[in-house]
Design a protein around this motif. Structure first.
Motif, PDB file in Angstrom:
ATOM      1  N   PRO A 129     -28.751  63.637 -99.064  1.00 19.89           N
ATOM      2  CA  PRO A 129     -27.275  63.770 -99.028  1.00 19.89           C
ATOM      3  C   PRO A 129     -26.676  63.623-100.426  1.00 19.89           C
ATOM      4  CG  PRO A 129     -28.073  62.141 -97.424  1.00 19.89           C
ATOM      5  CD  PRO A 129     -29.217  62.442 -98.340  1.00 19.89           C
ATOM      6  N   ASP A 130     -25.676  64.443-100.744  1.00 20.15           N
ATOM      7  CA  ASP A 130     -24.973  64.254-102.018  1.00 20.15           C
ATOM      8  C   ASP A 130     -23.556  63.732-101.802  1.00 20.15           C
ATOM      9  OD1 ASP A 130     -23.677  66.487-101.112  1.00 20.15           O
ATOM     10  OD2 ASP A 130     -24.432  67.829-102.677  1.00 20.15           O
ATOM     11  N   HIS A 131     -23.170  63.529-100.556  1.00 18.36           N
ATOM     12  CA  HIS A 131     -21.891  62.880-100.233  1.00 18.36           C
ATOM     13  C   HIS A 131     -21.964  62.390 -98.786  1.00 18.36           C
ATOM     14  CE1 HIS A 131     -21.185  66.923 -98.562  1.00 18.36           C
ATOM     15  NE2 HIS A 131     -20.282  66.359 -97.800  1.00 18.36           N
ATOM     16  N   PRO A 132     -21.153  61.424 -98.430  1.00 15.51           N
ATOM     17  CA  PRO A 132     -21.242  60.845 -97.075  1.00 15.51           C
ATOM     18  C   PRO A 132     -20.625  61.765 -96.023  1.00 15.51           C
ATOM     19  CG  PRO A 132     -19.561  59.708 -98.349  1.00 15.51           C
ATOM     20  CD  PRO A 132     -20.187  60.704 -99.282  1.00 15.51           C
ATOM     21  N   SER A 133     -21.296  62.859 -95.755  1.00 14.25           N
ATOM     22  CA  SER A 133     -20.769  63.865 -94.829  1.00 14.25           C
ATOM     23  C   SER A 133     -20.667  63.308 -93.412  1.00 14.25           C
ATOM     24  CB  SER A 133     -21.681  65.088 -94.832  1.00 14.25           C
ATOM     25  OG  SER A 133     -21.274  65.988 -93.815  1.00 14.25           O
ATOM     26  N   THR A 134     -19.572  63.671 -92.750  1.00 14.54           N
ATOM     27  CA  THR A 134     -19.412  63.331 -91.337  1.00 14.54           C
ATOM     28  C   THR A 134     -19.698  64.547 -90.463  1.00 14.54           C
ATOM     29  OG1 THR A 134     -17.074  63.883 -91.408  1.00 14.54           O
ATOM     30  CG2 THR A 134     -17.666  61.599 -91.870  1.00 14.54           C
ATOM     31  N   ALA A 135     -20.125  65.640 -91.110  1.00 14.65           N
ATOM     32  CA  ALA A 135     -20.334  66.898 -90.384  1.00 14.65           C
ATOM     33  C   ALA A 135     -21.783  67.094 -89.971  1.00 14.65           C
ATOM     34  CB  ALA A 135     -19.881  68.075 -91.242  1.00 14.65           C
ATOM     35  N   TYR A 136     -22.689  66.244 -90.493  1.00  9.88           N
ATOM     36  CA  TYR A 136     -24.110  66.430 -90.207  1.00  9.88           C
ATOM     37  C   TYR A 136     -24.687  65.237 -89.452  1.00  9.88           C
ATOM     38  CZ  TYR A 136     -23.661  69.962 -93.924  1.00  9.88           C
ATOM     39  OH  TYR A 136     -23.279  71.024 -94.687  1.00  9.88           O
ATOM     40  N   GLY A 137     -25.759  65.512 -88.675  1.00 13.20           N
ATOM     41  CA  GLY A 137     -26.579  64.441 -88.142  1.00 13.20           C
ATOM     42  C   GLY A 137     -27.511  63.931 -89.235  1.00 13.20           C
TER      43      GLY A 137
ATOM     44  N   GLU B  22     -42.829  60.210 -90.873  1.00 14.49           N
ATOM     45  CA  GLU B  22     -42.411  60.069 -89.483  1.00 14.49           C
ATOM     46  C   GLU B  22     -40.877  60.103 -89.422  1.00 14.49           C
ATOM     47  OE1 GLU B  22     -44.586  59.800 -87.142  1.00 14.49           O
ATOM     48  OE2 GLU B  22     -46.387  58.910 -88.021  1.00 14.49           O
ATOM     49  N   VAL B  23     -40.346  60.594 -88.283  1.00 14.57           N
ATOM     50  CA  VAL B  23     -38.918  60.407 -88.015  1.00 14.57           C
ATOM     51  C   VAL B  23     -38.767  59.053 -87.317  1.00 14.57           C
ATOM     52  CG1 VAL B  23     -36.976  61.173 -86.610  1.00 14.57           C
ATOM     53  CG2 VAL B  23     -38.321  62.840 -87.889  1.00 14.57           C
ATOM     54  N   ALA B  24     -38.093  58.119 -87.970  1.00 13.36           N
ATOM     55  CA  ALA B  24     -37.884  56.808 -87.338  1.00 13.36           C
ATOM     56  C   ALA B  24     -36.875  56.951 -86.206  1.00 13.36           C
ATOM     57  CB  ALA B  24     -37.400  55.785 -88.362  1.00 13.36           C
ATOM     58  N   ARG B  25     -35.787  57.641 -86.480  1.00 14.70           N
ATOM     59  CA  ARG B  25     -34.840  57.967 -85.405  1.00 14.70           C
ATOM     60  C   ARG B  25     -33.787  58.970 -85.895  1.00 14.70           C
ATOM     61  NH1 ARG B  25     -32.525  53.655 -87.808  1.00 14.70           N
ATOM     62  NH2 ARG B  25     -30.252  53.592 -87.817  1.00 14.70           N
ATOM     63  N   PHE B  26     -33.127  59.592 -84.910  1.00 15.65           N
ATOM     64  CA  PHE B  26     -32.031  60.525 -85.213  1.00 15.65           C
ATOM     65  C   PHE B  26     -30.709  59.798 -85.077  1.00 15.65           C
ATOM     66  CE2 PHE B  26     -35.446  63.365 -83.754  1.00 15.65           C
ATOM     67  CZ  PHE B  26     -35.429  64.318 -84.765  1.00 15.65           C
ATOM     68  N   ILE B  27     -29.760  60.105 -85.973  1.00 20.58           N
ATOM     69  CA  ILE B  27     -28.420  59.512 -85.886  1.00 20.58           C
ATOM     70  C   ILE B  27     -27.419  60.661 -85.774  1.00 20.58           C
ATOM     71  CG2 ILE B  27     -26.700  58.079 -87.045  1.00 20.58           C
ATOM     72  CD1 ILE B  27     -30.108  57.722 -88.410  1.00 20.58           C
ATOM     73  N   GLU B  28     -26.587  60.624 -84.721  1.00 23.59           N
ATOM     74  CA  GLU B  28     -25.586  61.698 -84.567  1.00 23.59           C
ATOM     75  C   GLU B  28     -24.513  61.597 -85.648  1.00 23.59           C
ATOM     76  OE1 GLU B  28     -24.152  62.925 -80.890  1.00 23.59           O
ATOM     77  OE2 GLU B  28     -25.958  62.410 -79.763  1.00 23.59           O
ATOM     78  N   LYS B  29     -23.719  62.650 -85.790  1.00 21.73           N
ATOM     79  CA  LYS B  29     -22.670  62.692 -86.816  1.00 21.73           C
ATOM     80  C   LYS B  29     -21.924  61.365 -86.879  1.00 21.73           C
ATOM     81  CE  LYS B  29     -21.948  67.661 -86.154  1.00 21.73           C
ATOM     82  NZ  LYS B  29     -21.085  68.722 -85.616  1.00 21.73           N
ATOM     83  N   PRO B  30     -21.972  60.674 -88.012  1.00 19.42           N
ATOM     84  CA  PRO B  30     -21.334  59.360 -88.128  1.00 19.42           C
ATOM     85  C   PRO B  30     -19.906  59.481 -88.685  1.00 19.42           C
ATOM     86  CG  PRO B  30     -22.628  59.778 -90.078  1.00 19.42           C
ATOM     87  CD  PRO B  30     -22.680  61.036 -89.253  1.00 19.42           C
ATOM     88  N   ASP B  31     -19.178  58.371 -88.690  1.00 18.01           N
ATOM     89  CA  ASP B  31     -17.919  58.385 -89.443  1.00 18.01           C
ATOM     90  C   ASP B  31     -18.251  58.142 -90.927  1.00 18.01           C
ATOM     91  OD1 ASP B  31     -18.292  55.635 -89.843  1.00 18.01           O
ATOM     92  OD2 ASP B  31     -16.988  55.101 -88.161  1.00 18.01           O
ATOM     93  N   ALA B  32     -17.241  58.210 -91.775  1.00 16.93           N
ATOM     94  CA  ALA B  32     -17.504  58.209 -93.216  1.00 16.93           C
ATOM     95  C   ALA B  32     -18.147  56.888 -93.683  1.00 16.93           C
ATOM     96  CB  ALA B  32     -16.211  58.480 -93.988  1.00 16.93           C
ATOM     97  N   ALA B  33     -17.680  55.759 -93.132  1.00 10.67           N
ATOM     98  CA  ALA B  33     -18.218  54.461 -93.555  1.00 10.67           C
ATOM     99  C   ALA B  33     -19.699  54.347 -93.178  1.00 10.67           C
ATOM    100  CB  ALA B  33     -17.413  53.332 -92.904  1.00 10.67           C
ATOM    101  N   ARG B  34     -19.980  54.744 -91.933  1.00 11.07           N
ATOM    102  CA  ARG B  34     -21.359  54.695 -91.448  1.00 11.07           C
ATOM    103  C   ARG B  34     -22.234  55.662 -92.255  1.00 11.07           C
ATOM    104  NH1 ARG B  34     -25.376  52.368 -90.220  1.00 11.07           N
ATOM    105  NH2 ARG B  34     -26.798  53.119 -88.616  1.00 11.07           N
ATOM    106  N   ALA B  35     -21.658  56.834 -92.592  1.00 14.21           N
ATOM    107  CA  ALA B  35     -22.420  57.811 -93.374  1.00 14.21           C
ATOM    108  C   ALA B  35     -22.848  57.204 -94.709  1.00 14.21           C
ATOM    109  CB  ALA B  35     -21.586  59.077 -93.593  1.00 14.21           C
ATOM    110  N   ALA B  36     -21.928  56.476 -95.333  1.00 13.59           N
ATOM    111  CA  ALA B  36     -22.250  55.848 -96.617  1.00 13.59           C
ATOM    112  C   ALA B  36     -23.376  54.828 -96.446  1.00 13.59           C
ATOM    113  CB  ALA B  36     -21.001  55.184 -97.192  1.00 13.59           C
ATOM    114  N   GLU B  37     -23.321  54.054 -95.364  1.00 19.41           N
ATOM    115  CA  GLU B  37     -24.401  53.093 -95.092  1.00 19.41           C
ATOM    116  C   GLU B  37     -25.742  53.796 -94.893  1.00 19.41           C
ATOM    117  OE1 GLU B  37     -21.511  50.063 -92.526  1.00 19.41           O
ATOM    118  OE2 GLU B  37     -23.356  50.844 -91.609  1.00 19.41           O
ATOM    119  N   LEU B  38     -25.707  54.891 -94.123  1.00 23.96           N
ATOM    120  CA  LEU B  38     -26.948  55.623 -93.839  1.00 23.96           C
ATOM    121  C   LEU B  38     -27.582  56.136 -95.125  1.00 23.96           C
ATOM    122  CD1 LEU B  38     -25.760  57.583 -90.668  1.00 23.96           C
ATOM    123  CD2 LEU B  38     -27.408  55.697 -90.737  1.00 23.96           C
TER     124      LEU B  38
END
Lengths: 478, 478
Positions: free
Chosen positions: A152-160, A178-194
C-alpha cells in the motif's frame, strides 16, 4: 528460475459505471483510453501478460463486448481465445471457466482483471513467475492459490487487505507467503493500522494450478463448477468466439470468488508484488495514478484552468474551463458532463443508477455505438429527421434490412460503398450519394481497403433504432 | 400626473463575455434567454418601454447584431428604429446619438441597457414618468439628467453608488433628488456603510431632455458630440437599418458617459426606483435574481444534482450532473463547459480573454451562426468533409455563390427549397436532395411559408467558410 507455462485469463465483463460519463454500459472503462498510454486498460493488460512463459491469452467477456474485444485485439496485433459469458454472474463462475480452460491447456492459470493499472509490466511478470512454485501442485508443489498482494502507498478504504503469514517453504519460492487472513475494506484509521502491521492490498488477481481451484470449487461451490463445466461442454463456436452454453451457465449461482473459495480455503497464498497498482475504481483513483502538473492538476483534452488546484479535468473534445476550484473532478464528453470532488467521486455509481431510473439514455449509452461492422454516431436530430456518421471497416457489411418509417440518404465522404437497393447493386464513391426510399430492402458493404465513412440523413415520421427488419446478417443478428 | 412623450433608446452593442460560454461575441448575453422568461433581456427591455407615453423605440446596436435585433423584434412583434454603430466606441458617443435622435423626435430620451433585469415593468414605467418633470428643461423644468437609482438589497461591490441629496422642487416631482455625489464600486465593508447612509445603486439607465444632454456634451465632450452629429448627418439607410457614417463616428473619442458628462455635471438628479434590478454582470449576479429550489440551487436544462447546494447549474442540451459541490457555477453548452464558483465568477471575463489569446474559436463564436437569412450550425467535421444544419427563414435567400474547393449535397428535411444551380432553377421538397458540383454558381431560397431546414454535406479538400465567392447578395454583402 525455471519458467512454468502460464495461461493468462483476462476478465473483462464489468460495466464500470463509477467512471461515468467516459465509462458507460455500452463501452465500459476497460475499453476506454484512460491512463495516457493511448490504449485501453484491456489492451495494456493483454500486452502485460505476454512474453516467455505466457501462453496465448483467454479473454472472458460478455457478448455485448465481443466486437469491441475483437477490434481492440486487432489494433494491438494480439491473438486471443475469446470466451463469451451469456450473462453477468459475478466472478466465481468466470474463475471456474478459467480453471477448466487452463486444465485443458495443461498450464498454470493467471486470472487478471482488464481494468487495472500496473506501473511496471516487467515486475508484474517476474512476480507472476515467482508465484508459480507455490502454486504448483503435486510432488514438488504446495498447490496454493497465489494472490498478488500490493504494497500500500496510502491508507486506502477502497481495497480489501491481506495479513501476510509465514513464508511458504524455506528453500524455494522466495517471496511467497501464507495468507494469515483477509480483511474487508477498512475505514481510514484501521487502514493505517493495517499498513503499520505489514498488510498488503488484495489486488484480486491470482495464479493457481487448475486442479487446485477445481478441487476447492468442488468443496466450496460445487454448483458453480457444474454450471461452468456444462457451459463449456455445451459451448458453440460462433465466428471468432466461443459462446458458453446459456442454460448451463445460468445455473451457476451469482457469487464472487472471494466468498465461494478464497475466504474458506486453507490453500491461499500471497506474493508481495513489486509493482505499483490501482483498480482505478473511481475518478479519484485515476487521479492518484496519473502524472500531475505543478498545481497538482491532471488534465486531458482541450482544458483551460485558472486558479485551479489538485483537480482532475478531462475534456473529450469539448472545451472545458475551470476557474478557482480545488480538488475537483470535471469530466466533459459531447453529451454528458460530470462535476464533483475527488472526495465525493465514489458517489458517481449512485448517480448513474439515478440517471438510469430517470430514463436518461446517457446513463448507459455512448453517443458512438460500436457494431460488428464498425460504428455509428448520431450527429443531429430534429422533428422528422436524424443525421448519423457511419464508419464501416474494410470488408465489413451491415445486415440486409428495411425500415417502415424512414427514407435514408447516404453521402459517402471517405472510401467506397457497395450499396444494395432491392435488386440493384452499385458502387458509390466519395462525394456520391445514394437514396433509399421507405420500405426498400438495402445493404451497405465496404468492399475497399480503407474505412468507409458516410453521412446518413434519415427523413421520416419515426427515426428510432427499433424501426429495422433484418432480412439477413453475416453477424447472426437476424 | 400628466404623461410626457418619452423616446426609449436601447443600447445593445455590448459583448458580454462575463456570461461565457452562453454569451459570446457572436451572440452576446442581451440576445440570449437567461432569466427564464423565454425571451432575451433585449426583448424584455423592448417590451418594458412600451405603453402610454412611450414612443417607438430606437435600438442602437452594432452592425454584427443587426439581423439578430431584427429577428428578435419580429419574434415579439415590435417595430423599432435600428441605428447601427460602425464600431464599438463606449457609451458617450452612443448617448450623444441618442440625444440627437430624441431631439429630432421632440421627446424626452430614456436611455436603457438591453442586458438588465427588472422585476416589475409597471413600476419601471411609473418611475420613468415620475422622473420626467425634473428632466424637463425650459420654463417649468430644472433640466436634470435623471438617473434611475436602485434600492440596494445587498452590499454589492459590482455597482457604483449614488449619494442622494435634497429633493428637487418641493411642490412637484416627488421622489426626484439631487445627486450629492457618485461613489465608484466600493469594497464590501464600504458598500455596507453606503447602504447604511441611504445611498442607491447607479443603474446606468437615465432620462433626459435632449437639449440638456447636448449642452452638457458641448461643454464636457464636444468632440463626442461632433462625431455623433456627423455620423447621423452622413447616415445611410440600408435595408431596415440606419447605418451611421463610419468616418465621423470614428472621430468620437472612446469614453464612457460617466466620465464624459455625469461625473462633471451639476445637473444630475436621481429617482429612488421602486423596482428590483440587476445588470446580471456575471453568473453570480444571474444566480441572485433567479428563483432557487429548497437546496438553494438554480437549475436550467437537463441537470441532475446530488448533495449540491447554493449552485447555478445550466445545461444547454447536454446532460450535466453535479455531485457534492456547494456554491458552484456550472454552465454546459454543446461545445464549451465552464466550472467555477459563485465567488470567482467575476474571473470569467479574464478567462475569455485568455481563450481568445490561445486562438480558441469557442471564446467568441457560438456553434450556431446567425445570418440575415437564418442560421447554420456545424454538426460534424472530419478529413475532407463537413456537415451543417441550415435554417432559412420563409422568403429569405442566400447569396448567389460558388466554392473552389468543395462540392455540396443538400438534403431538405423540412420545408421547400428553391435551388439555383448555374442556369437551372428547381424546387426541392422534404426528403429530396440536390447536388452542387465544385465551382457551380448556386443559390438557396425559401419560397415557402415555413422555415426551410436542410442538411448540407460538404466534401472537398478545404471546407473553410472563406472559400466563398458571392456573386450577388440581397443583403449587400458582395
Amino acid at each position: 528460475m525455471e519458467h512454468e507455462a502460464i495461461v493468462p485469463v483476462i476478465l473483462c465483463g464489468g460495466s464500470g459505471t463509477r467512471l461515468w460519463p467516459v465509462s458507460r454500459d455500452s463501452m465500459p472503462k476497460q475499453f476506454v483510453s484512460l491512463t495516457g498510454t493511448g490504449r485501453s486498460t484491456f489492451q495494456d493488460t493483454v500486452l502485460r501478460v505476454r512474453g516467455h512463459g505466457f501462453m496465448k491469452p483467454v479473454v472472458l467477456t460478455h457478448g455485448d463486448f465481443r466486437f469491441i474485444v475483437l477490434e481492440q485485439l486487432r489494433e494491438i496485433g494480439v491473438e486471443a481465445d475469446i470466451v463469451l459469458e451469456p450473462e453477468r454472474r459475478d466472478s466465481a463462475p468466470a474463475v471456474a471457466v478459467a480453471a477448466l480452460v487452463a486444465q485443458q491447456r495443461g498450464a498454470i492459470a493467471l486470472v487478471v482483471a482488464a481494468d487495472h493499472v500496473v506501473d511496471d509490466a516487467d515486475a508484474f511478470r517476474r512476480d507472476c513467475q515467482a508465484a508459480v512454485p507455490a502454486a504448483r501442485s503435486g510432488a514438488l508443489g504446495d498447490g496454493r492459490i497465489m494472490l498478488l498482494g500490493i504494497a500500500p502507498d496510502h491508507p486506502s478504504t477502497a481495497y480489501g487487505y491481506i495479513a501476510v503469514g509465514e513464508p511458504i517453504g524455506p528453500d524455494r519460492a522466495a517471496g511467497s507467503f501464507e495468507v494469515a487472513r483477509f480483511i474487508e475494506k477498512p475505514d481510514a484509521a484501521r487502514a493505517a493500522e493495517l499498513i503499520e502491521e505489514g498488510c498488503v492490498w488484495n489486488s484480486g488477481n491470482f495464479l493457481f494450478d487448475p486442479a487446485v481451484m477445481i478441487e476447492e470449487l468442488e468443496q466450496g461451490a460445487a454448483s458453480v463448477l457444474d454450471g461452468a463445466r456444462g457451459a463449456l461442454e455445451g459451448a458453440m463456436r460462433d465466428l471468432d468466439f466461443l459462446r458458453l452454453d446459456a442454460a448451463s451457465f445460468g445455473k451457476a449461482p451469482r457469487i464472487s470468488i472471494d466468498y465461494a473459495v478464497m475466504e474458506k480455503t486453507r490453500r491461499a497464498g500471497v506474493v508481495r508484488a513489486r509493482f505499483g497498482w490501482s483498480d482505478i475504481g473511481a475518478w479519484n483513483a485515476l487521479y492518484d495514478v496519473l502524472p500531475r502538473d505543478a498545481s497538482g492538476n491532471v488534465v486531458e483534452g482541450p482544458v483551460s484552468l485558472a486558479g485551479t488546484k489538485g483537480s482532475l479535468v478531462r475534456a473529450d473534445g469539448i472545451l472545458t474551463a475551470v476557474v478557482g476550484i480545488s480538488d475537483a473532478v470535471v469530466v466533459a464528453t459531447p453529451d454528458a458532463v460530470l462535476v464533483t470532488t475527488r472526495e465525493r467521486a465514489g458517489e458517481v455509481k449512485g448517480l448513474v443508477a439515478q440517471l438510469h431510473s430517470e430514463g436518461r439514455e446517457e446513463a448507459g449509452q455512448h453517443r458512438r455505438i460500436h457494431r460488428p461492422w464498425g460504428w455509428y454516431q448520431r450527429i443531429d436530430i430534429g422533428t422528422r429527421f436524424q443525421v448519423k456518421q457511419i464508419c464501416v471497416h474494410p470488408g465489413a457489411r451491415l445486415s440486409l434490412q428495411k425500415h417502415f418509417h424512414r427514407a435514408e440518404h447516404w453521402i459517402v465522404v471517405q472510401g467506397t460503398a457497395e450499396v444494395t437497393i432491392d435488386a440493384t447493386v452499385k458502387l458509390v464513391h466519395e462525394n456520391e450519394a445514394a437514396y433509399l426510399p421507405i420500405g426498400c430492402t438495402h445493404r451497405l458493404h465496404n468492399p475497399g481497403k480503407i474505412e468507409l465513412r458516410l453521412i446518413e440523413v434519415q427523413v421520416g415520421s419515426y427515426t428510432g433504432e427499433d424501426d429495422i427488419v433484418r432480412v439477413e446478417d453475416v453477424y447472426a443478428r437476424t
